[in-house]
Design an enzyme around this catalytic site. Sequence first.
Site, mmCIF file in Angstrom:
data_model
loop_
_atom_site.group_PDB
_atom_site.id
_atom_site.type_symbol
_atom_site.label_atom_id
_atom_site.label_comp_id
_atom_site.label_asym_id
_atom_site.label_seq_id
_atom_site.Cartn_x
_atom_site.Cartn_y
_atom_site.Cartn_z
ATOM 1 N N ASP B 58 -2.803 61.597 95.797
ATOM 2 C CA ASP B 58 -2.281 60.279 96.177
ATOM 3 C C ASP B 58 -2.900 59.846 97.492
ATOM 4 O O ASP B 58 -2.921 60.623 98.452
ATOM 5 C CB ASP B 58 -0.761 60.341 96.401
ATOM 6 C CG ASP B 58 0.025 60.330 95.103
ATOM 7 O OD1 ASP B 58 -0.592 60.276 94.029
ATOM 8 O OD2 ASP B 58 1.274 60.363 95.174
ATOM 9 N N LYS B 115 -0.673 53.227 89.652
ATOM 10 C CA LYS B 115 0.594 53.299 88.928
ATOM 11 C C LYS B 115 1.108 51.913 88.530
ATOM 12 O O LYS B 115 0.955 50.952 89.292
ATOM 13 C CB LYS B 115 1.661 53.955 89.813
ATOM 14 C CG LYS B 115 1.474 55.438 90.041
ATOM 15 C CD LYS B 115 2.657 55.993 90.828
ATOM 16 C CE LYS B 115 2.396 57.359 91.412
ATOM 17 N NZ LYS B 115 2.303 58.422 90.419
ATOM 18 N N GLY B 187 7.584 63.334 95.918
ATOM 19 C CA GLY B 187 8.049 62.949 97.250
ATOM 20 C C GLY B 187 9.082 63.886 97.850
ATOM 21 O O GLY B 187 9.649 63.606 98.895
ATOM 22 N N ARG B 199 7.912 74.631 81.964
ATOM 23 C CA ARG B 199 8.468 75.717 81.154
ATOM 24 C C ARG B 199 9.135 75.194 79.880
ATOM 25 O O ARG B 199 9.050 75.828 78.824
ATOM 26 C CB ARG B 199 9.481 76.533 81.970
ATOM 27 C CG ARG B 199 8.839 77.522 82.925
ATOM 28 C CD ARG B 199 9.846 78.587 83.334
ATOM 29 N NE ARG B 199 9.295 79.539 84.282
ATOM 30 C CZ ARG B 199 8.573 80.605 83.928
ATOM 31 N NH1 ARG B 199 8.304 80.849 82.654
ATOM 32 N NH2 ARG B 199 8.117 81.414 84.848
ATOM 33 N N GLY B 248 6.160 67.352 93.599
ATOM 34 C CA GLY B 248 6.666 68.397 94.477
ATOM 35 C C GLY B 248 5.691 69.510 94.803
ATOM 36 O O GLY B 248 6.061 70.470 95.476
ATOM 37 N N GLY B 269 0.850 64.602 95.578
ATOM 38 C CA GLY B 269 1.147 63.302 96.160
ATOM 39 C C GLY B 269 1.383 63.422 97.634
ATOM 40 O O GLY B 269 0.470 63.625 98.440
ATOM 41 N N SER B 270 2.649 63.377 98.005
ATOM 42 C CA SER B 270 3.035 63.398 99.401
ATOM 43 C C SER B 270 2.622 64.699 100.088
ATOM 44 O O SER B 270 2.451 64.737 101.302
ATOM 45 C CB SER B 270 4.547 63.222 99.491
ATOM 46 O OG SER B 270 4.989 62.281 98.531
#
Lengths: 209, 330
Positions: B58, B115, B187, B199, B248, B269-270
């Site tokens: 990102d 996005k 995030g 999973r 995450g 991302g973050s």
Amino acid sequence: MKPTPQHHFSNLTIGVLELQGDFAEHTAMLRRCGAGKVTGVRETHHLQHIDALVIPGGESTVISKLLVDLKLMQPIQKLVAENALPVFGTCAGCILLAAQIKQRNEQARIGVLDVVVDRNAYGSQIHSFEVHLRSNRLPFIDAPPLRAVHIRAPAIVHVGERVDVLATFNHTPVLVRQGNILACTFHPELTEDTRIHKLFLEMVAQHKR
Amino acid sequence: MAANGNGHAYDTAHDLPGTSFASTQPAPAVSHADVANTSTYATKVGLAQMLKGGVIMDVVTPEQAKLAEQAGACAVMALERIPADIRANGQVARMSDPSMIKTIQESVSIPVMAKIRIGHFVEAQILQAIGIDYIDESEVLTPADDLHHVNKHNFAVPFVCGCRNLGEALRRIAEGAAFIRTKGEAGTGNVVEAVRHARLVNADIRKLKHMEDDELYTFAKEIGAPLDLIRRTKELGRLPVVQFAAGGVATPADAALMMQLGMDGVFVGSGIFKSDNPKKRAEAIVKAVTNFKNPKVLAEVSEDLGNAMVGIEMDQLVQKWAADSRHKTH
């Protein structure tokens, strides 16, 4: 060049560069073509005991950086220059083999194939395309057209004297050979057509003899 | 141009005669091709195949995009705000300004993604018009349609969509998605949801692989997925398209964990630009994805990265995006 029966490939060990990209598709294709052993190359010691190296499609900037960071660039250059190790590159692999990259010549590469490539020559993803190629050269003679999938593909905009052009699209080379080096701007590994990989395995088999 | 100055030059912009090769090789190729077909299913799925073993990052500025490219990102996701800031902000989150996306397209040579809100097919039309390489129909933005996703078959640009289980993945593929990612909690810097969903997909596929053909009809009904895609998944023993982890991922170990769980690559991302040393962390995550099975390399790249982004515990989350109740069908 007489086609080699498939079982003649059973004594060959083909290394596939597994840094990033569609290496699994190449491995599956090489196995289908009868290659004896297909091994992944991620570290320098993986280069020992291979008869040939395949450089897959992917993002050439990523593979380029990882080749340098993981100290694979020089050993590969040396094997190709000194031992004439057969190499085959598709799309990003073709970019990495090229002697020059138009407008991005600072990008690190193996640089053994005397061509100039233009990255993303056809534009962004919406211009990615498929064509059916014909040619009067092997492996196209007396055979159906070959489906060539081009994805954000490079174009070969200049070839040196030693380079043999095997197929073109819109008068631009898409499949070229220079001695033991084979390169194409499309992805034979994404189709069911085994001809290009078999052509490479024949090159490897002849080199080994 | 070429090293020896001889040979033959080609220009894709001009129509050169087909047989004027200066090659000294015997029998120059007389080669021709039929009309090219653009944006076929193979080219859409194929671009995702080229991203495999890679990291998609990102970015919110051209500078971040360049840094990501130099660090080894295989693509970038152009955003106005990264997920961590969207969470902090709490307002309606929409497609980014096209001018901002264009500046990022101009700054890098790798694919650029962006996005759209779930179901917002006009945002998709806009992104297609500016030549985006991939569209993420994303739960990170506020849903525009609470019942339907975009009919992605109508677009030349390929789409990536999130999933929490096999049924959701196959529904998205049926709608035309050429690429699937797990739904994590973007995030948060907390990988638990991405792991759970990876999973769950794996478990569904394992179950499917051992089913008799007679049992597939009921299974299709149970998970709400088309029968032909269920058959295809059983035959392949995996999703019929490339599957990345998302949401995450904050450390090289997180990335390698997702790869060992069978993902083909990761979105970060973050996790990168909310950390102390984005460049070093980005490079480390790229190397971790390539060497995901090699703990020695993972140990090396995990050293001295500085602080990772501050994570959020799931029970502290005000809004969960993966299982978002704002969207009713998934």
